[in-house]
Design a protein around this motif. Structure first.
Motif, mmCIF file in Angstrom:
data_model
loop_
_atom_site.group_PDB
_atom_site.id
_atom_site.type_symbol
_atom_site.label_atom_id
_atom_site.label_comp_id
_atom_site.label_asym_id
_atom_site.label_seq_id
_atom_site.Cartn_x
_atom_site.Cartn_y
_atom_site.Cartn_z
ATOM 1 N N GLY A 273 0.787 -1.222 0.000
ATOM 2 C CA GLY A 273 0.000 0.000 0.000
ATOM 3 C C GLY A 273 0.816 1.268 0.000
ATOM 4 N N ASN A 274 2.117 1.181 0.285
ATOM 5 C CA ASN A 274 2.989 2.344 0.255
ATOM 6 C C ASN A 274 3.045 2.904 -1.162
ATOM 7 O OD1 ASN A 274 6.018 3.131 -0.492
ATOM 8 N ND2 ASN A 274 5.678 3.743 1.633
ATOM 9 N N TYR A 275 3.034 4.248 -1.283
ATOM 10 C CA TYR A 275 3.011 4.862 -2.616
ATOM 11 C C TYR A 275 4.142 4.352 -3.497
ATOM 12 C CZ TYR A 275 4.249 8.130 -6.278
ATOM 13 O OH TYR A 275 4.615 8.646 -7.498
ATOM 14 N N ASN A 276 5.379 4.376 -2.976
ATOM 15 C CA ASN A 276 6.520 3.959 -3.783
ATOM 16 C C ASN A 276 6.418 2.487 -4.167
ATOM 17 O OD1 ASN A 276 7.786 6.062 -1.538
ATOM 18 N ND2 ASN A 276 8.393 6.500 -3.638
ATOM 19 N N GLU A 277 5.978 1.662 -3.225
ATOM 20 C CA GLU A 277 5.853 0.229 -3.518
ATOM 21 C C GLU A 277 4.802 -0.034 -4.590
ATOM 22 O OE1 GLU A 277 5.552 -3.688 -4.043
ATOM 23 O OE2 GLU A 277 7.250 -2.508 -3.324
ATOM 24 N N VAL A 278 3.662 0.610 -4.484
ATOM 25 C CA VAL A 278 2.607 0.409 -5.478
ATOM 26 C C VAL A 278 3.114 0.774 -6.874
ATOM 27 C CG1 VAL A 278 0.357 1.249 -6.261
ATOM 28 C CG2 VAL A 278 0.710 0.688 -3.841
ATOM 29 N N THR A 279 3.823 1.895 -6.957
ATOM 30 C CA THR A 279 4.319 2.360 -8.252
ATOM 31 C C THR A 279 5.421 1.450 -8.782
ATOM 32 O OG1 THR A 279 3.892 4.593 -7.414
ATOM 33 C CG2 THR A 279 5.078 4.415 -9.485
ATOM 34 N N ARG A 280 6.336 1.034 -7.913
ATOM 35 C CA ARG A 280 7.421 0.154 -8.337
ATOM 36 C C ARG A 280 6.904 -1.223 -8.739
ATOM 37 N NH1 ARG A 280 11.749 1.949 -3.566
ATOM 38 N NH2 ARG A 280 11.657 4.176 -4.099
ATOM 39 N N HIS A 281 5.918 -1.704 -8.032
ATOM 40 C CA HIS A 281 5.349 -3.013 -8.362
ATOM 41 C C HIS A 281 4.796 -3.014 -9.788
ATOM 42 C CE1 HIS A 281 2.358 -6.370 -8.090
ATOM 43 N NE2 HIS A 281 3.382 -6.929 -7.475
ATOM 44 N N ARG A 282 4.186 -1.902 -10.174
ATOM 45 C CA ARG A 282 3.704 -1.795 -11.555
ATOM 46 C C ARG A 282 4.867 -1.921 -12.540
ATOM 47 N NH1 ARG A 282 0.290 2.693 -9.921
ATOM 48 N NH2 ARG A 282 1.748 4.132 -10.941
ATOM 49 N N GLY A 283 5.993 -1.305 -12.202
ATOM 50 C CA GLY A 283 7.150 -1.375 -13.076
ATOM 51 C C GLY A 283 7.710 -2.778 -13.184
ATOM 52 N N VAL A 284 7.747 -3.503 -12.077
ATOM 53 C CA VAL A 284 8.219 -4.887 -12.091
ATOM 54 C C VAL A 284 7.352 -5.741 -13.011
ATOM 55 C CG1 VAL A 284 8.430 -6.978 -10.674
ATOM 56 C CG2 VAL A 284 9.290 -4.791 -9.808
ATOM 57 N N LEU A 285 6.036 -5.641 -12.851
ATOM 58 C CA LEU A 285 5.125 -6.447 -13.666
ATOM 59 C C LEU A 285 5.193 -6.047 -15.137
ATOM 60 C CD1 LEU A 285 1.971 -6.640 -11.346
ATOM 61 C CD2 LEU A 285 3.870 -8.265 -11.564
ATOM 62 N N ALA A 286 5.335 -4.749 -15.388
ATOM 63 C CA ALA A 286 5.403 -4.281 -16.778
ATOM 64 C C ALA A 286 6.641 -4.827 -17.477
ATOM 65 C CB ALA A 286 5.393 -2.755 -16.825
ATOM 66 N N ALA A 287 7.782 -4.856 -16.776
ATOM 67 C CA ALA A 287 9.016 -5.359 -17.378
ATOM 68 C C ALA A 287 8.924 -6.853 -17.652
ATOM 69 C CB ALA A 287 10.202 -5.057 -16.461
ATOM 70 N N LEU A 288 8.308 -7.585 -16.747
ATOM 71 C CA LEU A 288 8.134 -9.025 -16.982
ATOM 72 C C LEU A 288 7.246 -9.268 -18.192
ATOM 73 C CD1 LEU A 288 7.645 -10.289 -13.317
ATOM 74 C CD2 LEU A 288 9.603 -10.753 -14.799
ATOM 75 N N GLN A 289 6.156 -8.515 -18.259
ATOM 76 C CA GLN A 289 5.234 -8.676 -19.383
ATOM 77 C C GLN A 289 5.920 -8.324 -20.696
ATOM 78 O OE1 GLN A 289 1.813 -6.077 -19.321
ATOM 79 N NE2 GLN A 289 0.562 -7.529 -20.458
#
Length: 352
Positions: free
Chosen positions: A200-216
């Motif tokens: 739920g942390n702002y930075n974590e939520v945003t970074r998690h999107r980046g992790v998933l986007a790179a995998l995809q």
């Protein structure tokens, strides 16, 4: 013990403006005028005051003068609960340098608990503070009362509280986290273990999107990532490492939410007999100085920490000077800065 008829406690007493006035044989108002507008006094009077100031070692309290004049040069900086201090130290340095250049003084307020947060809200509402900077994704809020209710000019740095009209200077967290994963994939690591920041942390939520986007983008499915919740602290890295060690089939690459997490992860798996990067590659996030000195040196994403603080402080200074934030910001009110990949010894190509 006495020295010249005065106790040692009396000798150490800080001289006050009244002492200067008595020594010079003038009024307190005349001393004040000699220090703030010396050209308005006769040279003889001015010289007597300045001689008394030098003899007594008097230092004017500029903050008190500002408050009496009805304005302040104090800027309150809201800092997160005591997590990741190596990262925030350099952000605060950037803030302090830029504020000092503009004649402002930084004071910090740590978010701790409701009673402490209430004191920060009351300070912001007291008239003693000129502006507000927050480097936390959270803001002090107690019983429905927010620190922003004080109506001070404010700017967010590093994390975005998502408050209407609150400008923000941020890292492009999504792109930076994608760079972590892209680095691992380029080295041949097709399965990753991810130790996140606080859910739920702002930075974590945003970074998690980046992790998933790179995998995809690399054509890797959900089974390529095993996630473990962390907390941006050494303890989260230890817990993540223990969870990793318990896996029957361990991924060859580990992506950590920040450098503290990564450093603790490396130390813990080393103690269990694994070698980094021979047995597992690990990458962190932030670029703190400690990442240069751990063994092995840590691959990471370096944030422009000083620049984040300095740019955010300048944005606040401009607002305090009456500049319209809309003239200084992109349409969404957010300035995005970029991270930089530092490939060091903790990551290496996968050995088949």
């Amino acid at each position: 013990m006495r020295d010249g008829g005065k106790t040692s406690g009396e000798a150490r007493r800080v001289p006050r403006i009244g002492d200067v006035a008595a020594a010079a044989g003038v009024s307190v108002a005349t001393v004040s005028r000699a220090l703030s507008a010396p050209d308005k006094l006769k040279s003889e009077t001015r010289d007597k005051v300045l001689e008394a100031v030098a003899a007594l070692g008097y230092t004017p309290n500029s903050i008190a003068r500002q408050l009496r004049a009805g304005h302040s040069r104090l800027v309150l900086v809201i800092v997160p609960r005591r997590t990741n201090p190596p990262f925030f130290a350099e952000v605060l340095h950037g803030i302090d340098v830029r504020l000092a250049e503009a004649g402002y003084v930084l004071i910090t307020g740590y978010m701790e608990a409701d009673d402490h947060d209430l004191r920060l809200i009351e300070l912001a509402s007291s008239g003693h503070v000129a502006g507000l900077l927050t480097i936390s994704g959270d803001l002090p809020k107690v019983a429905g009362r927010s620190i922003l209710d004080a109506g001070l000019p404010a700017v967010a740095i590093c994390a975005d509280p998502r408050v209407e009209g609150l400008p923000a200077v941020l890292l492009d967290d999504e792109r930076a986290a994608a760079m972590q994963v892209e680095h691992m994939i380029e080295l041949g690591h097709r399965r990753l273990f991810y130790v996140s920041g606080p859910p739920g942390n702002y930075n974590e939520v945003t970074r998690h999107r980046g992790v998933l986007a790179a995998l995809q983008k690399a054509g890797l499915g959900p089974d390529a990532l095993i996630e473990h919740p962390g907390n941006y602290a050494f303890s989260g890295g230890i817990a993540g490492a223990n969870a990793y060690l318990a896996l029957p089939d361990r991924p060859s690459g580990v992506v950590c939410g920040n450098d503290e997490t990564a450093i603790a992860f490396v130390k813990t798996v080393h103690a269990a007999g694994l070698r980094v990067p021979d047995d597992v590659s690990v990458i962190g996030f932030d670029g703190i100085e400690l990442a240069d000195f751990c063994e092995p040196t840590l691959s990471t994403i370096a944030q422009p920490r000083f620049e984040l603080g300095a740019v955010g402080a300048q944005l606040l200074i401009d607002r305090l000077a009456g500049a319209d934030a809309a003239d200084m910001l992109p349409p969404d009110g957010r300035i995005l800065m970029q991270g930089r990949l530092l490939a060091r010894d903790s990551t290496r190509p996968l050995r088949e």
